[in-house]
Write an enzyme that holds these catalytic residues in place. Structure first.
Site, PDB file in Angstrom:
ATOM      1  N   ASN A  90     -10.350  -0.489   0.219  1.00 20.25           N
ATOM      2  CA  ASN A  90      -8.889  -0.397   0.291  1.00 20.25           C
ATOM      3  C   ASN A  90      -8.314  -0.769  -1.083  1.00 20.25           C
ATOM      4  O   ASN A  90      -8.358  -1.932  -1.475  1.00 20.25           O
ATOM      5  CB  ASN A  90      -8.391  -1.351   1.379  1.00 20.25           C
ATOM      6  CG  ASN A  90      -6.886  -1.331   1.544  1.00 20.25           C
ATOM      7  OD1 ASN A  90      -6.160  -0.801   0.709  1.00 20.25           O
ATOM      8  ND2 ASN A  90      -6.412  -1.935   2.624  1.00 20.25           N
ATOM      9  N   CYS A 131       0.827  -1.224   0.000  1.00 22.43           N
ATOM     10  CA  CYS A 131       0.000   0.000   0.000  1.00 22.43           C
ATOM     11  C   CYS A 131       0.851   1.260   0.000  1.00 22.43           C
ATOM     12  O   CYS A 131       0.326   2.355  -0.210  1.00 22.43           O
ATOM     13  CB  CYS A 131      -0.919  -0.007   1.208  1.00 22.43           C
ATOM     14  SG  CYS A 131      -1.874  -1.521   1.315  1.00 22.43           S
ATOM     15  N   HIS A 156      -3.298   6.447   3.823  1.00 17.17           N
ATOM     16  CA  HIS A 156      -3.753   5.243   3.131  1.00 17.17           C
ATOM     17  C   HIS A 156      -5.166   4.909   3.619  1.00 17.17           C
ATOM     18  O   HIS A 156      -5.440   4.933   4.820  1.00 17.17           O
ATOM     19  CB  HIS A 156      -2.782   4.100   3.421  1.00 17.17           C
ATOM     20  CG  HIS A 156      -3.276   2.775   2.938  1.00 17.17           C
ATOM     21  ND1 HIS A 156      -3.865   2.613   1.698  1.00 17.17           N
ATOM     22  CD2 HIS A 156      -3.292   1.544   3.525  1.00 17.17           C
ATOM     23  CE1 HIS A 156      -4.205   1.348   1.545  1.00 17.17           C
ATOM     24  NE2 HIS A 156      -3.877   0.685   2.642  1.00 17.17           N
TER      25      HIS A 156
HETATM   26  O1  UT7 Z   1      -3.866  -2.086   3.427  1.00 13.51           O
HETATM   27  C1  UT7 Z   1      -2.942  -2.848   4.128  1.00 13.51           C
HETATM   28  C2  UT7 Z   1      -3.055  -2.643   5.558  1.00 13.51           C
HETATM   29  N1  UT7 Z   1      -4.241  -3.294   6.049  1.00 13.51           N
HETATM   30  C3  UT7 Z   1      -4.858  -2.784   7.079  1.00 13.51           C
HETATM   31  O2  UT7 Z   1      -4.485  -1.751   7.567  1.00 13.51           O
HETATM   32  C4  UT7 Z   1      -6.004  -3.568   7.696  1.00 13.51           C
HETATM   33  C5  UT7 Z   1      -5.977  -3.386   9.177  1.00 13.51           C
HETATM   34  N2  UT7 Z   1      -6.993  -4.119   9.889  1.00 13.51           N
HETATM   35  C6  UT7 Z   1      -8.306  -3.776   9.871  1.00 13.51           C
HETATM   36  O3  UT7 Z   1      -8.718  -2.886   9.164  1.00 13.51           O
HETATM   37  C7  UT7 Z   1      -9.239  -4.521  10.798  1.00 13.51           C
HETATM   38  O4  UT7 Z   1      -8.480  -5.348  11.659  1.00 13.51           O
HETATM   39  C8  UT7 Z   1     -10.315  -5.384  10.065  1.00 13.51           C
HETATM   40  C9  UT7 Z   1     -11.353  -4.481   9.401  1.00 13.51           C
HETATM   41  C10 UT7 Z   1      -9.637  -6.266   9.041  1.00 13.51           C
HETATM   42  C11 UT7 Z   1     -11.051  -6.274  11.064  1.00 13.51           C
HETATM   43  O5  UT7 Z   1     -11.601  -5.497  12.115  1.00 13.51           O
HETATM   44  P1  UT7 Z   1     -11.343  -5.916  13.637  1.00 13.51           P
HETATM   45  O6  UT7 Z   1     -12.113  -4.976  14.474  1.00 13.51           O
HETATM   46  O7  UT7 Z   1      -9.859  -5.975  13.864  1.00 13.51           O
HETATM   47  O8  UT7 Z   1     -12.009  -7.320  13.733  1.00 13.51           O
HETATM   48  P2  UT7 Z   1     -11.342  -8.758  14.043  1.00 13.51           P
HETATM   49  O9  UT7 Z   1     -10.472  -9.215  12.924  1.00 13.51           O
HETATM   50  O10 UT7 Z   1     -10.738  -8.744  15.425  1.00 13.51           O
HETATM   51  O11 UT7 Z   1     -12.634  -9.698  14.068  1.00 13.51           O
HETATM   52  C12 UT7 Z   1     -13.693  -9.499  15.022  1.00 13.51           C
HETATM   53  C13 UT7 Z   1     -14.792 -10.523  14.752  1.00 13.51           C
HETATM   54  C14 UT7 Z   1     -14.266 -11.944  14.653  1.00 13.51           C
HETATM   55  O12 UT7 Z   1     -15.242 -12.792  15.223  1.00 13.51           O
HETATM   56  P3  UT7 Z   1     -15.049 -13.333  16.742  1.00 13.51           P
HETATM   57  O13 UT7 Z   1     -13.762 -14.101  16.732  1.00 13.51           O
HETATM   58  O14 UT7 Z   1     -14.984 -12.121  17.606  1.00 13.51           O
HETATM   59  O15 UT7 Z   1     -16.269 -14.159  16.937  1.00 13.51           O
HETATM   60  C15 UT7 Z   1     -14.224 -12.210  13.166  1.00 13.51           C
HETATM   61  O16 UT7 Z   1     -14.363 -13.574  12.833  1.00 13.51           O
HETATM   62  O17 UT7 Z   1     -15.406 -10.251  13.493  1.00 13.51           O
HETATM   63  C16 UT7 Z   1     -15.431 -11.434  12.689  1.00 13.51           C
HETATM   64  N3  UT7 Z   1     -15.344 -11.032  11.290  1.00 13.51           N
HETATM   65  C17 UT7 Z   1     -16.420 -10.694  10.539  1.00 13.51           C
HETATM   66  N4  UT7 Z   1     -17.742 -10.662  10.837  1.00 13.51           N
HETATM   67  C18 UT7 Z   1     -18.582 -10.252   9.869  1.00 13.51           C
HETATM   68  C19 UT7 Z   1     -14.237 -10.904  10.506  1.00 13.51           C
HETATM   69  N5  UT7 Z   1     -14.583 -10.476   9.274  1.00 13.51           N
HETATM   70  C20 UT7 Z   1     -15.925 -10.348   9.279  1.00 13.51           C
HETATM   71  C21 UT7 Z   1     -16.864  -9.951   8.305  1.00 13.51           C
HETATM   72  N6  UT7 Z   1     -18.173  -9.902   8.650  1.00 13.51           N
HETATM   73  N7  UT7 Z   1     -16.496  -9.571   7.073  1.00 13.51           N
END
Ligand code: UT7
Length: 328
Positions: free
Chosen positions: A285, A114, A255
């Protein structure tokens, strides 16, 4: 004597099908509510089977040249940041060079995730400063929809396709232009965001395709805090070097990976809300393309004006992070 480099023109290309969060609800176990609350994304674009990175990059580059009033034939260097090139080789930059009718320059790609656009801007700036080049076309482009696992809800709801470009050239007045740039990387963090197969470590095989190893693999919640900290380091390094505070900035473009990342960075840098340009809701993104797409929109909407102080900051796979301070 050093020549100051400036951005003389910008362009963007976002093509294909607009995919809403509601569309994704029909493909994976997700919801508009989750995607909006966790990332700020509403829509992203997926290109069709006939379209590849060089098509988007060429259109974005063409617009940047047109804004600057410069002919594609006169560009000295084409730098494309992408992790989704048309081919492993030849370089997408060479394809863009050909598409824009150029025979005199050179072109190469770099895969800094990115941060691809800001790495290109930084490299291009050096060639202009030293007088080796007059015009450099720096492009960030991705067709991430082509390397996405549509069964992985942790990644497939986040990414989209697009391209953004900036034509760099000598500052028209010697004062406006790129004031300073910063790049950094840390390879120890590479496993948190990668496409495992298709390179020499894990060449393509039936097994790698069956197991979706040619797609984006990301540990999102581990990446999140690093993204905030690294972009803060990138921006504050330049602010300290230039003697600036957050209040001095007219426009901050980071970004576009996650609205919550942007907001937490904004808070740390103490930049007021109305100075932060955000368009993640419209495109998702787009990795290397996200900053130049946002910059082009901010310029064309009159948000970035002549004389403004603009800070750009990025973070991505590698890990890599980068920033640029620009007097418009
Ligand atoms: O461009 C390169 C750099 N990339 C980034 O900067 C990305 C950085 N990370 C993020 O933007 C965030 O971490 C995400 C948007 C990817 C995820 O958000 P989060 O608040 O960190 O959520 P998480 O990964 O901790 O997941 C929380 C819950 C999980 O369920 P449990 O384990 O709490 O039951 C996931 O399985 O959300 C679940 N989950 C979803 N639920 C519905 C993960 N993806 C989804 C989804 N829809 N699409």
């Amino acid at each position: 004597m050093e020549n100051r480099a400036a951005i003389l023109g910008t362009g963007k290309s976002v093509q294909g099908r607009a995919i809403t969060n509601q569309d994704l609800e029909k493909m994976v176990d997700t919801s508009d509510e989750w995607i909006t609350a966790r990332s700020g994304i509403k829509i992203r674009y997926f290109t069709d089977d006939q379209t590849a990175a060089s098509d988007l990059a060429t259109e974005a580059g063409r617009q940047a040249l047109e804004m600057a009033g410069v002919d594609g034939a006169d560009v000295d260097l084409f730098i494309v940041g992408t992790v989704t090139p048309d081919f492993a080789y030849p370089a997408t930059a060479c394809l863009v060079q050909h598409n824009l009718g150029n025979k005199k320059g050179a072109g190469f790609d770099q895969e800094t995730g990115c941060s691809g656009f800001l790495y290109g801007l930084t490299i291009g700036e050096q060639f202009i400063k030293t007088g080796k080049c007059r015009y450099v076309l720096a492009i960030g482009v991705e067709c991430l929809s082509k390397v996405m696992n549509m069964q992985d809800r942790g990644t497939c709801v986040l990414f989209g396709d697009g391209a953004g470009a900036a034509l760099l050239g000598p500052s028209p007045d010697g004062k406006s232009g790129i004031l300073d740039t910063f790049i950094k990387s840390d390879g120890s963090l590479g496993d948190l965001l990668k496409q495992p197969a298709g390179g020499s470590r894990m060449p393509a095989s039936i097994e790698t395709v069956t197991n979706n190893l040619h797609t984006i693999h990301m540990k999102g919640n581990k990446v999140f805090p690093l993204a905030v900290r690294c972009m803060e380091e990138a921006a504050t390094t330049l602010m300290n070097r230039l003697g600036l505070t957050g209040e001095d900035l007219d426009v901050l473009i980071t970004h576009q990976a996650n609205l919550r990342i942007i907001q937490s960075l904004q808070k740390r840098l103490q930049v007021p809300d109305d100075k932060v340009f955000v368009n993640i809701d419209k495109y998702g993104n787009t990795s290397a393309a996200s900053i130049p797409i946002a910059m082009d929109e901010a310029v064309r909407q009159g948000i970035i004006k002549k004389g403004n102080l603009v800070m750009l900051a990025s973070f991505g796979a590698g890990f890599t992070w980068a920033s640029a301070a620009i007097r418009w």
